[in-house]
Scaffold this active site. Structure first.
Site, PDB file in Angstrom:
ATOM      1  CB  SER A 296      -2.520  -2.649  -6.026  1.00 46.89           C
ATOM      2  OG  SER A 296      -2.388  -1.267  -5.743  1.00 46.89           O
TER       3      SER A 296
ATOM      4  CB  SER B 187      -4.363   0.146  -3.666  1.00 45.58           C
ATOM      5  OG  SER B 187      -5.019  -0.305  -4.817  1.00 45.58           O
TER       6      SER B 187
ATOM      7  CE  LYS C 103       0.965  -0.278  -4.841  1.00 45.16           C
ATOM      8  NZ  LYS C 103      -0.426   0.206  -4.658  1.00 45.16           N
TER       9      LYS C 103
END
Length: 468
Positions: free
Chosen positions: A154, A178, A76
């Site tokens: 996210s 997230s 990520k």
């Protein structure tokens, strides 16, 4: 798509590693297959922000070793360093600066030692503030099940990439849901592990945990082993030993409304209720129940002080990284506004917020003295239309208010430090995934994995695949 890229597209990481271990497939072949899928599929999805294809090819050629040797993987693009590579935090100024990291973060180093091959980075919202992967720096990531919809966030780039079959598993971070939210939106398994025992919450950074989104519970268990660096375990031990182990007859509290009793979307309520029925059929006892303190709206101001002062801290770090004062042009309007509000929070109010969080956590966790698990929908609505949570300069706080409506069930466990997992047990009438969340007492990942295995066997989901 080449034959090997198609043949390995839907295999989980465990199965891909087995192909390498048996000599049936070379790491370089797995990597080329993943690169082909990323290049073909990401034109539509926008899940991968930065590509490390040359480095991935070199790593595959170097005969990697470890439990997941040769398996392609994505990291990520948020608060996580990869040696020699850029991390932008989905921020335009950091993207423009493009400064490579000097060393791997601790978890990335463990992933590398396990033989994973990093093929690139995945999209996030700026600083992970809202549950979408939409930013001014990189644009919007779309959901493989319906590209008009958001992939959640996210860690939405990670979830979209795994759900589309680019890679078998991907790294994510979770400060308020997230990992769990995008896993739910994209039909995946998403575990938020416990916070380290004894760690106090003094900063918004203390809420963040790292984990993965996967297609299978066994991959989640194996990657948790690697992340925790479990001493003296073999691939068959540690958290993998929980797969198929008997959890016993559990007492589970069900919440199928919002904390204040108002309804959630019918599909999300149905997901929780049908899972409750499934758990009952597996021998568990399920009854309505959740920690009463979660419905206390007077806590909102406490959490507002915590989050806003946390964003002021994030923006201070951004200025230090850039080596200059930042301006509104450097940051999306939501985060700039949160940071400005946070700068006005007094030291006394910040301490009161920290003390309040500690008291809140104790009150919530005490509920698990009488229950083993809590069952909720993962979010209160199905995946949102793409762009719903995008920056709105005319009303900077609008994306945050909408996020709170969309995802009320996930943030509290980041404050309490508990483990939680989302599982893709439900689909709506259009075949769109709707996840459910199970929350355990601190440190009880073992229980979550045992029950998750039961549910995975009872309602297999691996053959559900987007048409993309």
């Amino acid at each position: 798509m080449s034959l090997l890229a198609e043949q390995t597209r839907w295999l989980d990481a465990t199965a891909q590693a087995a192909l390498v271990a048996s000599g049936e497939v070379k790491p370089s072949e797995l990597v080329e297959a993943a690169i082909e899928r990323i290049e073909g599929l990401d034109l539509v999805l926008g899940a991968v922000t930065l590509r490390y294809f040359d480095q991935a090819r070199a790593a595959a050629a170097a005969a990697p070793t470890g439990q997941l040797a040769g398996v392609p993987f994505l990291i990520k693009d948020l608060f996580t360093d990869v040696a020699g590579q850029v991390c932008t935090n989905a921020n335009v100024a950091l993207k423009a600066q493009a400064r490579p990291a000097e060393a791997d973060s601790p978890l990335v180093a463990r992933y590398r030692a396990a033989g994973l091959i990093f093929a690139g980075r995945t999209a996030s919202s700026e600083f992970g503030t809202v549950p979408a992967a939409e930013s001014a720096a990189w644009g919007a990531t779309r959901n493989p099940w319906n590209t008009a919809l958001s992939s959640g966030g996210s860690s939405g780039g990670a979830a979209a990439a795994v759900a589309a079959g680019m890679v078998s598993a991907a790294h994510g971070t979770d400060a308020a849901g997230s990992i769990r939210i995008p896993a739910s939106c994209c039909g995946l398994v998403g575990l938020k592990p416990s916070r380290a025992a004894g760690q106090t919450v003094n900063s918004v950074f203390d809420l963040i945990v790292e984990s993965v989104v996967t297609r299978s519970v066994r991959d989640t268990a194996l990657l948790l082993n690697i992340a925790r660096d479990v001493e003296g375990v073999t691939p068959a031990d540690g958290y993998l030993a929980e797969l198929g182990a008997d959890p016993g007859r559990l007492r589970i509290g069900l919440l199928d409304t919002r904390f204040d009793g108002s309804p959630v979307h019918p599909d999300c309520a149905d997901a929780a209720r049908s899972t409750a029925q499934l758990l009952e059929s597996l021998g568990h006892h399920v009854e309505p129940g959740f920690p009463a303190v979660l419905s206390d709206s007077t806590l909102d101001s406490l959490f507002a002080a915590f989050w806003t002062s946390g964003m002021a801290e994030v923006l201070g770090d951004l200025a230090r990284q850039l080596g200059r004062e930042i301006t509104e042009a450097d940051v999306e309007s939501l985060n700039w506004t949160l940071g400005a509000l946070g700068a006005e929070v007094s030291a006394g109010d910040r301490q009161a917020a920290r003390d309040g969080v500690a008291g809140f956590a104790r009150s919530v966790v005490s509920w698990w003295d009488d229950y083993d698990l809590m069952l909720t929908p993962t979010q209160a609505e199905p995946p949102l239309p793409s762009g719903t949570l995008g920056s709105d300069p005319a009303d900077p706080l609008a994306p945050l208010r909408r996020s709170q409506q969309f995802a009320p069930f996930t943030p509290f466990v980041n404050f309490t430090g508990q483990p939680a997992i989302t599982l893709p047990l439900h689909v709506d009438a259009d075949g769109l995934p709707i996840g459910v969340q199970l929350v355990a007492a601190p440190g009880r990942e073992d229980l979550l994995l045992r029950v998750a295995t039961q549910l995975e066997i009872a309602v297999p989901w691996q053959d559900r695949r987007p048409a993309l």
